[in-house]
Enzyme design. Structure first.
Site, short mmCIF file in Angstrom:
data_model
loop_
_atom_site.label_atom_id
_atom_site.label_comp_id
_atom_site.label_asym_id
_atom_site.label_seq_id
_atom_site.Cartn_x
_atom_site.Cartn_y
_atom_site.Cartn_z
N LYS A 31 0.81 -1.21 0.00
CA LYS A 31 0.00 0.00 0.00
C LYS A 31 0.85 1.27 0.00
O LYS A 31 0.48 2.26 -0.64
CB LYS A 31 -0.95 0.01 1.19
CG LYS A 31 -0.29 0.15 2.54
CD LYS A 31 -1.31 0.17 3.66
CE LYS A 31 -0.64 0.28 5.02
NZ LYS A 31 0.10 1.55 5.19
N THR A 32 1.97 1.25 0.71
CA THR A 32 2.80 2.46 0.76
C THR A 32 3.34 2.81 -0.62
O THR A 32 3.39 3.97 -1.01
CB THR A 32 3.96 2.28 1.76
OG1 THR A 32 3.44 1.93 3.04
CG2 THR A 32 4.78 3.55 1.88
N ASP A 210 -3.67 7.43 4.65
CA ASP A 210 -3.17 6.08 4.92
C ASP A 210 -3.80 5.56 6.22
O ASP A 210 -4.19 6.34 7.09
CB ASP A 210 -1.65 6.12 5.06
CG ASP A 210 -1.02 4.74 5.05
OD1 ASP A 210 -1.72 3.77 4.68
OD2 ASP A 210 0.16 4.63 5.42
N GLU A 211 -3.90 4.23 6.35
CA GLU A 211 -4.44 3.59 7.56
C GLU A 211 -5.82 4.16 7.92
O GLU A 211 -6.10 4.49 9.08
CB GLU A 211 -3.47 3.75 8.74
CG GLU A 211 -2.07 3.25 8.48
CD GLU A 211 -1.95 1.74 8.46
OE1 GLU A 211 -3.00 1.05 8.50
OE2 GLU A 211 -0.82 1.23 8.39
N GLN A 241 -7.50 -4.98 9.74
CA GLN A 241 -6.39 -4.64 10.63
C GLN A 241 -6.73 -3.47 11.56
O GLN A 241 -5.83 -2.80 12.07
CB GLN A 241 -5.14 -4.30 9.81
CG GLN A 241 -4.60 -5.48 9.01
CD GLN A 241 -3.25 -5.17 8.38
OE1 GLN A 241 -2.23 -5.12 9.04
NE2 GLN A 241 -3.27 -4.94 7.09
N ARG A 598 2.15 -10.93 10.35
CA ARG A 598 3.50 -10.35 10.50
C ARG A 598 4.56 -11.31 9.99
O ARG A 598 5.71 -10.92 9.76
CB ARG A 598 3.82 -10.05 11.98
CG ARG A 598 2.93 -9.05 12.70
CD ARG A 598 2.73 -7.77 11.93
NE ARG A 598 1.51 -7.85 11.13
CZ ARG A 598 1.22 -7.01 10.14
NH1 ARG A 598 2.07 -6.06 9.81
NH2 ARG A 598 0.09 -7.13 9.48
#
Length: 669
Positions: A31-32, A210-211, A241, A598
Site C-alpha cells: 500500500k505504501t 493512509d491507515e 487490521q 506479521r
C-alpha cells in the site's frame, strides 16, 4: 515503485482520479508504494506539491512517505508537498486560523504532563482519579463533545464533566491547546466558518489518507470537511487490521465511506508480497469468521511454505521454555540470525517469562511496545545490590542503593564521601568503612555509612556459600523492601505491580537454582549473566541480531521472517474483557490476524494448559481462534505418536549441518 512495477490492481488505484477511491489494502500488499506512486502521478498530471495532502498516523510514516516521493518522482521540486500526521496538519490549520479561533499568536501546545498539572490543581493528587478524568476528557474531545455537552449527558460522569469545563477555561487562560484540540479545533473551525472551510478545500486539490481504518470520529469529520463536495480523495486502509478501538478508532468508517460518497470506487489489493501461502491460508480462515462489508482473500506467489505449528505447553514458564528451545533449534538448523525471529503476545506482562528464558540461554533480545521486565526500577534496584556485593568497586551501584530504602544518608554526606574516596583513589564502599574516623565527617553520618558497608560485606559473604535465590530473599527481607515499595508508590495498584515484579524475580532465581548446580547459579554467575545480557541489549550495532519481543499492537506495520505468536488462550487472546461484547470480540480476532500476517516464512502458535492469574494457578482453555484455522494447514507436534529412529537421526544430522554452517561462516568472517 514505478507504474511498470505495479500489479494491475495497484495500477488501477494509482490511475483512478475520476472521484473518491477506497483502496482496500490487505496486509503486505504494497500500500505504501501505491500511495507514493499516486502522489508522483498527481505531480506528473500538473498538480502543484502544495495542492496535495497525504495524511498518516505517525511522524515516521510521514517522513518515509515524503522521502519515497522525493526519490521516485522525476520532478526536482517537491517543496510544499503536505505529507503529515493528522495532528501536525491540525497544528498547521490552527496556526493559520488562530485569530478566527480566538487564540493569540504563539499559543502553546500542552503535552500530557502539562495537562496533568492542570488536573492536579482541579481534582487533587489522586493519580487514578486524574487518569480517569483525563481519559474522559480525551474521549469527549475525540467524539467532538464540548464541556456543555458533557455536562448534559444523561448518566454521565458529572465530576469529570465539571473538571472538563474548568480544564478548558484554564487552557484558554494560558493561551494553550492540548493534543486532542489539534483535531477538535479544526473541525470546529470548518463547521462554524464556511469561508475558512472553502479556503482550505480549495487549497487542497487532492487528499490521500493512509491507515484509514484507524481514524476516530474527529479525524473522520476533519477529512470530510477538508475533502468537501469535490470528493478528490484516496483512502487506503484495511478494516481487517483495525485494532485500535480502545483509543477511538472506528473500522466502520471504511464501510461508511460509501454513504459519504455514493460514487465511491473500491479497489482491492489482495496479492501479498510478504508471506508464504500457508500463513495466508490461516489468516484468511481466521478473519472470515468476522462480519465484513468487503471480503478479501490474500494470496501469494511465494509458495506454500511450512505448515503453521501449534505448540501446547504446560504453563507460562513451560511455554517460554518451549518457544525459546524451538526458536534456537530452528535458527541452528537453518543458519539464521536471532534478529530474524519475533515473539508476539497480547499483554506486556507476558514478556517476563520469555525474557527470563532468553537470559537463561544468554540470547540477546529487545523489548518493544513496553518496558523490559529487567529494566523495571525495582528489579534494577535489586540487581544494583547484587552488583555491589560482587564488585565493591562499582560506585554506580553504591550510589543507587546506599539510601534505598532511606538510611538518612543525605547528599552532603555522599558529597563528602565522594571527595574522600577520590583523594585516595579508592571505591566509595571501601571508604565508607573508615570515613567516620578519618574523613572529616560527623560521627552519626560516618556510623551510618560504616553500618551499611558492613552489612553489604556480611550479606555478600553469605552469598558465597548459598544460592542466589536465598540471598536475594534475605536481602528483600533485611531492607523491608516490599514495605518500602508500598510506601513510596504513587498508588496501591502501582505498589502491587512492583511487589509482583520482585516476586517474579525471586521465582526466576529459583528456577536457575533448579536447573543449575553449584557455581553455575552462584551470586557472581547470576550478576555476570545479567550484566552480559544488559551489554548485549544495549549494543546498537547488534540490535538487528536480537530476538524481538513485542505486543501485537506494537507489531502492527512490522514484519519478521519467523514469528512465534504466544498465549492463544481463552481470556488472553481473546481477552477476558471482550468475550461478552461482539464488537470487541471482532477486534480481538483482527488483533490475532495482525499477529499472523506479521510472519514471512514460518509461524508458530503456542498456548499454556495452566497459567497463574491473581496469584492462583488455573486451567486454561485453548483460544477459540485455533478452531477457526484450517486443520489441514496446521502441524501439532505434540499430537504425534513419537518420532521414528530415522526421523531422530535425520533431525540430529540437520542440527549438526546447521552448526557446521554457523562455525564455517564464523571462520570466514
Amino acid at each position: 515503485m514505478s507504474t511498470r512495477q505495479l500489479n494491475p490492481e495497484q495500477n488501477e488505484a494509482v490511475e483512478y482520479l475520476a472521484g473518491p477511491l477506497l483502496v482496500l489494502a490487505g496486509a503486505g500488499s504494497g500500500k505504501t508504494g501505491v500511495i507514493t506512486a499516486k502522489i508522483t502521478r498527481l505531480l506528473d498530471r500538473g498538480y502543484r506539491p502544495d495542492q496535495i495532502a497525504a495524511v498518516t498516523f505517525t511522524n515516521k510514516a510521514a517522513r518515509e512517505m515524503k522521502q519515497r516521493v522525493a526519490s521516485s518522482t522525476k520532478r526536482t521540486d517537491t517543496q510544499g508537498l503536505n505529507v503529515a500526521t493528522f495532528h501536525s496538519l491540525g497544528v498547521t490549520i490552527i496556526r493559520a486560523e488562530a485569530d478566527t479561533l480566538e487564540l493569540k499568536r504563539g499559543f502553546s501546545i500542552f503535552d500530557a504532563e502539562d495537562s496533568d498539572r492542570i488536573l492536579a490543581d482541579l481534582v487533587g493528587r489522586d493519580v487514578d482519579a486524574r487518569k480517569r478524568i483525563r481519559a474522559a476528557i480525551s474521549a469527549w474531545k475525540t467524539a467532538l463533545i464540548d464541556p456543555e455537552g458533557a455536562v448534559a449527558e444523561p448518566g454521565g460522569d458529572a465530576a469529570a464533566a465539571n473538571a472538563y469545563r474548568e480544564y478548558q477555561r484554564r487552557l484558554a487562560a494560558y493561551n494553550a491547546v492540548d493534543f486532542d484540540d489539534l483535531l477538535r479545533l479544526p473541525v470546529q473551525l470548518f463547521r462554524d466558518h464556511p469561508d475558512a472551510r472553502e479556503r482550505w478545500q480549495n487549497g487542497f486539490r487532492y487528499i490521500l489518507v493512509d491507515e484509514f481504518q484507524d481514524t476516530n470520529t474527529a479525524q473522520h469529520e476533519l477529512l470530510k470537511l477538508l475533502v468537501g463536495p469535490r470528493g478528490a480523495l484516496t483512502a487506503v486502509g484495511d478494516d481487517d487490521q483495525s485494532i485500535y478501538g480502545w483509543r477511538g478508532a472506528e473500522p466502520g468508517h471504511i464501510a461508511g465511506l460509501s454513504r459519504d460518497y455514493p460514487n465511491l470506487k473500491v479497489v482491492k489489493l489482495e496479492q501479498n508480497y510478504r508471506s508464504v501461502g500457508r500463513i495466508l491460508s490461516a489468516a484468511n480462515a481466521l478473519i472470515r469468521a468476522n462480519t465484513r462489508v468487503y471480503d478479501k482473500n490474500l494470496w501469494s506467489a511465494r509458495g506454500a511454505g511450512d505448515p503453521v505449528r501449534v505448540l501446547a505447553c504446560s504453563d507460562e514458564a513451560g511455554e517460554a521454555e518451549r518457544v525459546v528451545a524451538e526458536l534456537s533449534a530452528h535458527r541452528l538448523r537453518h543458519g539464521n540470525r536471532y534478529g530474524d525471529y519475533a515473539v508476539l503476545y497480547r499483554g506486556n506482562y507476558q514478556s517476563r517469562a520469555f525474557e527470563k528464558e532468553l537470559r537463561e540461554r544468554s540470547i540477546g533480545y529487545r523489548v518493544s511496545g513496553g518496558r523490559s521486565f529487567f529494566e523495571q526500577s525495582e528489579i534494577r534496584d535489586l540487581v544494583a545490590y547484587l552488583r555491589l556485593m560482587v564488585n565493591g568497586d562499582d560506585d554506580a551501584a553504591f550510589l543507587r542503593v546506599v539510601n534505598l530504602p532511606k538510611r538518612e544518608i543525605g547528599p552532603a554526606t555522599l558529597e563528602t564521601l565522594g571527595r574522600y574516596a577520590a583523594s585516595r583513589h579508592r571505591s566509595l564502599l571501601a571508604c565508607a568503612r573508615s570515613i567516620g574516623m578519618t574523613g572529616g565527617m560527623g560521627e552519626r553520618s560516618g556510623r551510618r555509612l560504616a553500618e551499611f558497608a558492613e552489612w553489604i560485606a556480611d550479606t555478600a559473604a553469605r552469598g558465597e556459600s548459598g544460592p542466589a535465590r536465598q540471598l536475594v530473599g534475605e536481602l528483600v527481607s533485611d531492607i523491608d523492601y516490599r514495605n518500602w515499595l508500598r510506601e513510596s508508590a504513587t498508588n496501591a495498584k502501582s505498589a502491587q505491580r512492583k511487589i509482583a515484579n520482585v516476586d517474579d524475580f525471586l521465582t526466576w532465581l529459583g528456577q536457575l537454582d533448579a536447573r543449575s548446580e553449584g557455581e553455575a547459579c552462584s551470586l557472581e554467575a547470576v550478576v555476570r549473566r545479567l550484566s552480559l545480557l544488559d551489554y548485549a541489549n544495549k549494543d546498537d550495532a547488534g540490535a538487528d541480531n536480537q530476538v524481538q519481543l513485542l505486543t501485537l499492537h506494537a507489531a502492527k506495520g512490522l514484519e519478521f521472517d519467523h514469528v512465534f505468536l504466544s498465549g492463544l488462550e481463552e481470556g488472553l487472546l481473546p481477552h477476558h474483557s471482550c468475550v461478552e461484547d461482539e464488537e470487541k470480540m471482532a477486534e480481538e480476532r483482527r488483533l490475532c490476524y495482525v499477529g499472523i500476517t506479521r510472519a514471512r516464512k514460518s509461524l508458530s502458535l503456542s498456548y499454556a494448559r495452566e497459567r497463574r492469574r491473581g496469584g492462583e494457578t488455573t486451567s486454561i482453555t485453548p483460544s477459540r481462534f485455533l478452531d477457526d484455522l484450517p486443520a489441514d494447514e496446521l502441524d501439532w507436534p505434540q499430537n504425534r505418536n513419537g518420532k521414528t529412529a530415522n526421523a531422530d537421526a535425520a533431525q540430529s544430522e540437520q542440527n549438526l549441518a546447521g552448526l557446521r554452517a554457523l562455525l564455517g561462516a564464523g571462520e570466514n568472517t
